[in-house]
Design an enzyme around this catalytic site. Structure first.
Site, mmCIF file in Angstrom:
data_model
loop_
_atom_site.group_PDB
_atom_site.id
_atom_site.type_symbol
_atom_site.label_atom_id
_atom_site.label_comp_id
_atom_site.label_asym_id
_atom_site.label_seq_id
_atom_site.Cartn_x
_atom_site.Cartn_y
_atom_site.Cartn_z
ATOM 1 N N TYR A 1 -10.341 71.466 122.482
ATOM 2 C CA TYR A 1 -10.736 71.313 121.073
ATOM 3 C C TYR A 1 -10.457 72.553 120.212
ATOM 4 C CZ TYR A 1 -12.920 67.093 122.860
ATOM 5 O OH TYR A 1 -13.129 65.874 123.457
ATOM 6 N N HIS B 1 -11.947 45.612 129.276
ATOM 7 C CA HIS B 1 -12.404 46.613 128.305
ATOM 8 C C HIS B 1 -11.261 46.925 127.326
ATOM 9 C CE1 HIS B 1 -15.087 49.676 126.755
ATOM 10 N NE2 HIS B 1 -13.983 50.342 126.490
ATOM 11 N N ALA B 2 -11.570 46.861 126.041
ATOM 12 C CA ALA B 2 -10.537 46.971 125.013
ATOM 13 C C ALA B 2 -9.799 48.305 125.075
ATOM 14 C CB ALA B 2 -11.168 46.802 123.629
ATOM 15 N N HIS C 1 -10.998 48.965 115.445
ATOM 16 C CA HIS C 1 -11.006 50.215 116.217
ATOM 17 C C HIS C 1 -9.678 50.380 116.968
ATOM 18 C CE1 HIS C 1 -12.776 53.339 118.911
ATOM 19 N NE2 HIS C 1 -11.923 52.815 119.773
ATOM 20 N N GLU C 2 -9.275 49.345 117.687
ATOM 21 C CA GLU C 2 -8.044 49.439 118.490
ATOM 22 C C GLU C 2 -6.812 49.578 117.604
ATOM 23 O OE1 GLU C 2 -8.302 50.104 121.454
ATOM 24 O OE2 GLU C 2 -10.379 49.504 121.750
ATOM 25 N N HIS D 1 -6.068 53.053 116.615
ATOM 26 C CA HIS D 1 -5.284 53.800 117.608
ATOM 27 C C HIS D 1 -3.793 53.506 117.439
ATOM 28 C CE1 HIS D 1 -8.652 55.292 119.918
ATOM 29 N NE2 HIS D 1 -9.063 54.114 120.334
ATOM 30 N N GLU E 1 -10.405 58.182 118.002
ATOM 31 C CA GLU E 1 -11.424 57.137 118.098
ATOM 32 C C GLU E 1 -12.036 56.780 116.743
ATOM 33 O OE1 GLU E 1 -11.726 55.487 120.721
ATOM 34 O OE2 GLU E 1 -10.694 56.828 122.115
ATOM 35 N N HIS F 1 -16.195 53.677 131.214
ATOM 36 C CA HIS F 1 -15.518 54.970 131.125
ATOM 37 C C HIS F 1 -15.777 55.884 132.320
ATOM 38 C CE1 HIS F 1 -15.831 53.119 127.232
ATOM 39 N NE2 HIS F 1 -14.821 53.848 126.811
ATOM 40 N N ARG G 1 -15.574 62.159 122.945
ATOM 41 C CA ARG G 1 -14.726 61.710 121.841
ATOM 42 C C ARG G 1 -15.434 60.670 120.954
ATOM 43 N NH1 ARG G 1 -9.977 59.121 125.331
ATOM 44 N NH2 ARG G 1 -10.153 61.234 126.134
ATOM 45 N N TYR G 2 -16.221 59.799 121.587
ATOM 46 C CA TYR G 2 -16.868 58.735 120.806
ATOM 47 C C TYR G 2 -18.046 59.283 120.003
ATOM 48 C CZ TYR G 2 -14.118 55.833 123.960
ATOM 49 O OH TYR G 2 -13.090 55.271 124.675
HETATM 50 O O1 X8Z Z 1 -14.290 52.214 124.684
HETATM 51 C C1 X8Z Z 1 -14.297 52.036 123.473
HETATM 52 C C2 X8Z Z 1 -13.127 51.355 122.800
HETATM 53 C C3 X8Z Z 1 -11.855 51.638 123.482
HETATM 54 S S1 X8Z Z 1 -11.252 53.231 123.184
HETATM 55 C C4 X8Z Z 1 -13.339 49.874 122.817
HETATM 56 N N1 X8Z Z 1 -15.383 52.376 122.744
HETATM 57 C C5 X8Z Z 1 -16.559 52.979 123.345
HETATM 58 C C6 X8Z Z 1 -17.285 52.010 124.251
HETATM 59 O O2 X8Z Z 1 -17.003 50.812 124.212
HETATM 60 O O3 X8Z Z 1 -18.154 52.448 125.013
HETATM 61 C C7 X8Z Z 1 -15.524 52.225 121.300
HETATM 62 C C8 X8Z Z 1 -16.920 52.649 120.984
HETATM 63 C C9 X8Z Z 1 -17.437 53.367 122.193
HETATM 64 ZN ZN ZN Z 2 -10.882 53.751 121.243
#
Ligand code: X8Z
Ligand code: ZN
Length: 613
Positions: free
Chosen positions: A221, A352-353, A382-383, A386, A410, A512, A521-522
């Site tokens: 960072y 998972h997206a 959100h996607e 990216h 993000e 994750h 990051r989120y």
């Molecule tokens: O994982 C994600 C995205 C993909 S980068 C869908 N997010 C986090 C989650 O789902 O835990 C977006 C918000 C937080």
């Molecule tokens: Zn994302």
């Protein structure tokens, strides 16, 4: 960033994501024998960029196929390609370290060397077979998650279905069954492999001269790892009072609905009652917490989408429409041909997206298992954020094909989704003009938004607080689950709906963790998206309450946004932030300002209550 599964896996392997500076506090690996020159360093960087670029384009295809067709064979191929990527990255990192003290390096070469040295998500030691073992485990963990099932009424339910059901179901016994089965079935089997993976990756980090993997992650960072940890704590303290107020209010409402036996008036909240498997966003239980009168915002995005017969494709087209309205070029034909929008019926996939950039040019795609609901409508934006970011920076050098920092990546789509206001919904024909909630409904709108945005903040922080502890050894495998549960209590004020068994590994039930995607990051994105949104609304000349602003259709916002996006990771992130917002600091003021009327109201509602847990 390539795919977001990949910042963990693809991206973990993608040179394009190797990130920022290594710092003096880290122990320098062995000095080189010969005396390399600045020209040698530049030649090395150019060669590494070329080799890394070529690798990621072909590796991304393998990872895409694996994620959209989970079998033993595709797992084996992904692990093999992943191991090659890890070995390549480690080779680059060790070589880059040899140029650490070379005089006369340009700023750009120094940044690139730092990225090569420190930007590996999961490094492996050079020991024979280590990269292969690491990648076999990482692939297997991801696959277990992708195939994972919980149960409802005793019947197996897939990840994307159970996620949606946690938002809809209101029967506490059923919620508990889903929560417990998901955590038991998906998380627990991963525990030993996870511990082994941590061991190998830490050996890799130490061979590269870092204390542990967590220190590498925090070193991305444009500041030291310790400065970054302090910055996240400062941001958290700035926004924490809002979370505390929301927690107190929500607990009261849950107690009113479910009674003392299910949700006591004091103490932590039961984790399965909040409308989300991880209690990370609570908007799905807005109906439970909505206050009388002002709480009736008069529409619900899920219902609007269903009433107008939206299907997944139309939802994505609508998301594209927003970006087009800002002046961004339409998504390429290949996006529509190659993306995965819905869950295939005949095979296992990672639902998972994620957003992917296969060729670092314009083969951009999303991979989702879209359901027609408000959550997925937001996630689509959100996607797409990216994907538009990836395309905007595609002219940068390979090592700069990334966000200014991962929080920026993000935050882009989320900033756009903040513009999904009632007026915007009217503009795109989803909401009737007569149904636009008046100013007397502002609190309801803010509460609905706060249930998602504010509720997320402590979760966004604690996931990596846990992993930082795992990687620095302060959390040992025998204590993995207790430490997770303790952090969930400390930060979120929530408890599992049942005692957890000794072999539990609840962190593994969150994508994750097995996906090895860094999570801070989120948290950053939650803060940044409000900074970006406020900047956009200022550019658009918006004068009303911040939460009513939609910058849909504003080309000036699009131009200014693009100026930031196209920089990619070529400059330190404060430069990128300044390009769009005029500020060089990540700061929670815009978020606090957005929710200020809600906070005043919550404080009034909470009067006489014993808040905290
Ligand atoms: O994982 C994600 C995205 C993909 S980068 C869908 N997010 C986090 C989650 O789902 O835990 C977006 C918000 C937080
Ligand atoms: Zn994302």
């Amino acid at each position: 960033m390539k795919s977001f599964k990949s910042l963990a896996s693809v991206i973990a392997l993608s040179v394009a994501t190797v990130a920022a500076p290594a710092f003096a506090e880290e122990v320098a690996p062995q000095a080189a024998a010969a005396k390399p020159t600045a020209a040698d360093a530049e030649a090395f960087v150019a060669a590494a960029e070329k080799e890394g670029f070529d690798y990621t384009v072909s590796a991304s295809r393998v990872f895409w196929i694996n994620s959209t067709y989970l079998t033993d064979d595709t797992n084996a191929l992904a692990a093999e390609v992943g191991a090659k990527g890890t070995e390549m990255q480690v080779r680059f990192a060790l070589e880059a370290a040899k140029y650490n003290d070379v005089p006369g390096l340009s700023e750009e070469t120094r940044r690139k060397l730092d990225k090569l040295r420190g930007g590996i998500v999961l490094p492996a030691p050079t020991t024979e077979g280590a990269a292969a073992e690491l990648n076999t485990i990482a692939t297997e963990l991801q696959s277990i998650y992708g195939k994972g099932k919980g149960t409802l009424d005793g019947k197996p339910v897939s990840g994307s279905d159970i996620e949606a059901a946690m938002g809809d179901v209101r029967d506490p016994a059923k919620l508990k069954e889903m929560w417990v089965s998901w955590h038991d079935n998906v998380g627990a089997p991963m525990k030993d492999d996870y511990a082994r993976m941590v061991e190998i990756a830490n050996q890799g980090a130490r061979e590269l001269g870092f204390r542990n993997v967590g220190a590498m992650w925090r070193g991305q960072y444009d500041m030291s790892a310790d400065e970054f940890a302090a910055l996240t704590e400062k941001l958290w303290q700035q926004v924490k009072p809002l979370y505390d107020d929301l927690h107190c209010y929500t607990r009261t409402k849950l107690n009113e609905k479910y009674g003392d036996a299910v949700q006591p008036k004091t103490g932590p909240i039961r984790a399965d009652l909040l409308g989300n498997m991880w209690a990370q966003e609570w908007g799905n239980i807005y109906d439970v917490v909505a206050p009388a009168g002002a709480g009736d915002i008069g529409y619900d995005v899920t219902e609007l989408l269903k009433a107008k017969n939206y299907d997944p494709l139309k939802m994505v087209k609508t998301g594209e429409g927003f970006f087009s309205s800002l002046g961004f070029a339409p998504l390429p034909e290949t996006f529509w041909q190659r993306s995965q929008f819905v869950k295939p019926q005949d095979r296992e996939v990672v639902c998972h997206a994620s957003a992917w950039d296969i060729d670092n040019m314009d083969d951009i795609r999303i991979k989702m298992c879209i359901k027609v609901n408000a959550d997925d409508f937001t996630t689509i934006h959100h996607e797409l954020g990216h994907n538009y970011y990836q395309r905007a920076y595609n002219q940068q050098d390979p090592l700069h094909l990334d966000g200014a920092n991962d929080g920026f990546h993000e935050a882009i789509g989320d900033m756009v989704a903040l513009s999904i206001t009632p007026d915007y919904l009217v503009e795109i024909g989803l909401l009737d003009k007569a149904k636009v909630p008046g100013a007397d409904k502002d609190l309801g709108l803010l509460l609905r938004q706060g249930m998602d945005k504010l509720a997320f903040l402590p979760f966004g922080l604690l996931v990596d607080r846990w992993r930082w502890g795992v990687f620095d050894g302060s959390i040992k495998p025998t204590g993995y689950n207790d430490a997770w549960t303790a952090l969930r209590l400390q930060y979120q004020g929530i408890v599992p709906p049942a005692d957890r068994p000794d072999d539990a590994f609840d962190p593994g039930a969150k994508y994750h963790i097995p996906g090895n995607t860094p999570y801070t990051r989120y948290f950053l994105a939650r803060i940044l998206q409000f900074q970006f949104y406020k900047a956009a609304c200022d550019i658009a000349g918006w004068k009303g309450p911040l939460h009513r602003c939609s910058f849909y259709g504003n080309k000036e916002v699009g131009n200014r946004l693009n100026a930031m996006l196209e920089m990619g990771a070529s400059k330190p992130w404060p430069d990128a932030l300044e390009a769009f917002t005029g500020s060089r600091e990540m700061d929670g003021t815009a978020l606090v300002e957005y929710f200020a009327p809600l906070q005043t109201w919550l404080k009034e509602e909470n009067k006489g209550k014993q808040c905290g847990w």
